[in-house]
Enzyme design. Structure first.
Site, PDB file in Angstrom:
ATOM      1  CE  LYS A  42      -3.647  -3.130 -19.115  1.00  0.00           C
ATOM      2  NZ  LYS A  42      -5.026  -3.370 -18.635  1.00  0.00           N
ATOM      3  N   GLY A  43       1.570  -0.429 -15.489  1.00  0.00           N
ATOM      4  CA  GLY A  43       1.860   0.570 -14.470  1.00  0.00           C
ATOM      5  C   GLY A  43       2.955   1.569 -14.814  1.00  0.00           C
ATOM      6  CD  GLU A  98       7.849  -2.898 -12.623  1.00  0.00           C
ATOM      7  OE1 GLU A  98       6.915  -2.081 -12.630  1.00  0.00           O
ATOM      8  OE2 GLU A  98       7.683  -4.108 -12.414  1.00  0.00           O
ATOM      9  CG  ASP A  99       4.374   0.294 -11.551  1.00  0.00           C
ATOM     10  OD1 ASP A  99       5.202  -0.610 -11.289  1.00  0.00           O
ATOM     11  OD2 ASP A  99       3.178   0.066 -11.742  1.00  0.00           O
ATOM     12  CG  ASP A 102       5.268  -5.084  -2.763  1.00  0.00           C
ATOM     13  OD1 ASP A 102       5.826  -4.819  -1.684  1.00  0.00           O
ATOM     14  OD2 ASP A 102       4.132  -5.606  -2.818  1.00  0.00           O
ATOM     15  CE  LYS A 130       4.059  -1.527  -1.986  1.00  0.00           C
ATOM     16  NZ  LYS A 130       2.599  -1.732  -1.884  1.00  0.00           N
ATOM     17  CG  PHE A 151      -2.567  -1.635  -2.554  1.00  0.00           C
ATOM     18  CD1 PHE A 151      -1.890  -2.727  -3.074  1.00  0.00           C
ATOM     19  CD2 PHE A 151      -3.427  -0.921  -3.382  1.00  0.00           C
ATOM     20  CE1 PHE A 151      -2.061  -3.118  -4.395  1.00  0.00           C
ATOM     21  CE2 PHE A 151      -3.612  -1.302  -4.707  1.00  0.00           C
ATOM     22  CZ  PHE A 151      -2.923  -2.400  -5.217  1.00  0.00           C
ATOM     23  CB  VAL A 152       0.353   3.529  -3.242  1.00  0.00           C
ATOM     24  CG1 VAL A 152       0.789   3.852  -1.821  1.00  0.00           C
ATOM     25  CG2 VAL A 152       1.449   2.766  -3.996  1.00  0.00           C
ATOM     26  CG  ASP A 158      -4.095  -1.363 -11.381  1.00  0.00           C
ATOM     27  OD1 ASP A 158      -2.885  -1.639 -11.282  1.00  0.00           O
ATOM     28  OD2 ASP A 158      -4.987  -2.224 -11.427  1.00  0.00           O
ATOM     29  NE  ARG A 164      -3.580   0.560 -15.122  1.00  0.00           N
ATOM     30  CZ  ARG A 164      -2.839  -0.404 -14.568  1.00  0.00           C
ATOM     31  NH1 ARG A 164      -1.716  -0.106 -13.973  1.00  0.00           N
ATOM     32  NH2 ARG A 164      -3.239  -1.652 -14.616  1.00  0.00           N
TER      33      ARG A 164
HETATM   34  P1  IMP Z   1       6.569  -7.076  -7.076  1.00  0.00           P
HETATM   35  O1  IMP Z   1       6.744  -8.185  -8.084  1.00  0.00           O
HETATM   36  O2  IMP Z   1       6.007  -7.574  -5.779  1.00  0.00           O
HETATM   37  O3  IMP Z   1       7.852  -6.285  -6.868  1.00  0.00           O
HETATM   38  O4  IMP Z   1       5.463  -6.092  -7.604  1.00  0.00           O
HETATM   39  C1  IMP Z   1       5.435  -5.726  -8.916  1.00  0.00           C
HETATM   40  C2  IMP Z   1       4.224  -4.970  -9.369  1.00  0.00           C
HETATM   41  O5  IMP Z   1       3.087  -5.129  -8.540  1.00  0.00           O
HETATM   42  C3  IMP Z   1       4.477  -3.481  -9.405  1.00  0.00           C
HETATM   43  O6  IMP Z   1       5.210  -3.107 -10.529  1.00  0.00           O
HETATM   44  C4  IMP Z   1       3.072  -2.960  -9.428  1.00  0.00           C
HETATM   45  O7  IMP Z   1       2.570  -2.946 -10.735  1.00  0.00           O
HETATM   46  C5  IMP Z   1       2.314  -3.953  -8.558  1.00  0.00           C
HETATM   47  N1  IMP Z   1       2.192  -3.385  -7.210  1.00  0.00           N
HETATM   48  C6  IMP Z   1       2.970  -3.607  -6.124  1.00  0.00           C
HETATM   49  N2  IMP Z   1       2.582  -2.862  -5.084  1.00  0.00           N
HETATM   50  C7  IMP Z   1       1.514  -2.140  -5.520  1.00  0.00           C
HETATM   51  C8  IMP Z   1       0.670  -1.143  -4.900  1.00  0.00           C
HETATM   52  O8  IMP Z   1       0.807  -0.750  -3.740  1.00  0.00           O
HETATM   53  N3  IMP Z   1      -0.303  -0.626  -5.706  1.00  0.00           N
HETATM   54  C9  IMP Z   1      -0.512  -1.003  -6.989  1.00  0.00           C
HETATM   55  N4  IMP Z   1       0.265  -1.908  -7.609  1.00  0.00           N
HETATM   56  C10 IMP Z   1       1.259  -2.482  -6.876  1.00  0.00           C
HETATM   57 MG    MG Z   2       4.235  -2.783 -12.496  1.00  0.00          MG
END
Ligand code: IMP
Ligand code: MG
Length: 181
Positions: A42-43, A98-99, A102, A130, A151-152, A158, A164
């Site tokens: 959803k992000g 993507e939002d 990480d 990040k 964490f944001v 969310d 959101r």
């Molecule tokens: P990744 O797979 O670790 O790169 O993270 C993917 C998803 O985790 C992102 O697209 C976000 O939806 C969620 N996410 C990662 N960091 C945060 C955060 O700080 N706040 C909220 N959602 C996060």
């Molecule tokens: Mg996401």
């Protein structure tokens, strides 16, 4: 679930300027190409809505929904597809939106999945990055704003399903969550 918003990490103005910049770059790069923009739910929904209005081309939009952190704050590394795209992407130029990146595991997984469907090419775009906790060897092709390892919430992101809608990006204060309970 109780929690307090911390400080503003990214302002509305910073986001708007970056979205315009990314949209202009994407418009240039995809001229004459058969483009499909895929938002990661959803992000990604708010960023996608803003970004597509800055891309001055004719193109299609689709969505894919993946499971993320649930109500916690750390990555499990496991990615589950909750809703797949509807379109056939064979031969098309895909832009995955993507939002936030990480660990990079989600984007890496989605790229590999979509690649099996033989698109002409897959590029990635994120509004927030990040890099501190990156585990997958992946760099967004269109990179938004780099933020520290906190964490944001807001601008699509969310915590436990909430926040959101905030137009800015905030850190959240979880130690206060414990005290307030
Ligand atoms: P990744 O797979 O670790 O790169 O993270 C993917 C998803 O985790 C992102 O697209 C976000 O939806 C969620 N996410 C990662 N960091 C945060 C955060 O700080 N706040 C909220 N959602 C996060
Ligand atoms: Mg996401």
């Amino acid at each position: 679930m109780l929690f307090n918003l911390g400080k503003v990490v990214v302002t509305k103005e910073q986001i708007a300027a970056k979205v315009r910049e990314l949209g202009a770059k994407i418009t240039e790069d995809f001229k004459g190409k058969d483009l499909v923009v895929i938002g990661v739910l959803k992000g990604g929904f708010i960023f996608l809505a803003d970004l597509v209005r800055e891309i001055r081309l004719k193109f299609s939009i689709d969505f894919i929904a993946v499971s993320s952190y649930g109500s916690g704050m750390s990555s499990s590394g496991a990615v589950k597809i909750l809703k797949d795209i509807d379109m056939v992407i064979e031969g098309k130029h895909v832009l995955l939106v993507e939002d936030l990146i990480d660990t990079g595991l989600t984007l890496n997984y989605l790229k590999a999945l979509l690649a099996t469907r033989k698109p002409a090419d897959i590029k990635t775009c994120t509004i927030l990055d990040k890099p501190a906790k990156r585990r997958a060897n992946i760099m967004p092709d269109y990179k938004g704003i780099e933020i520290p390892d906190v964490f944001v919430v807001g601008y699509g992101l969310d915590y436990a399903g909430k926040c959101r809608n905030l137009p800015e990006v905030y850190s959240i204060n979880t130690t206060l969550t414990q005290i307030k309970r």
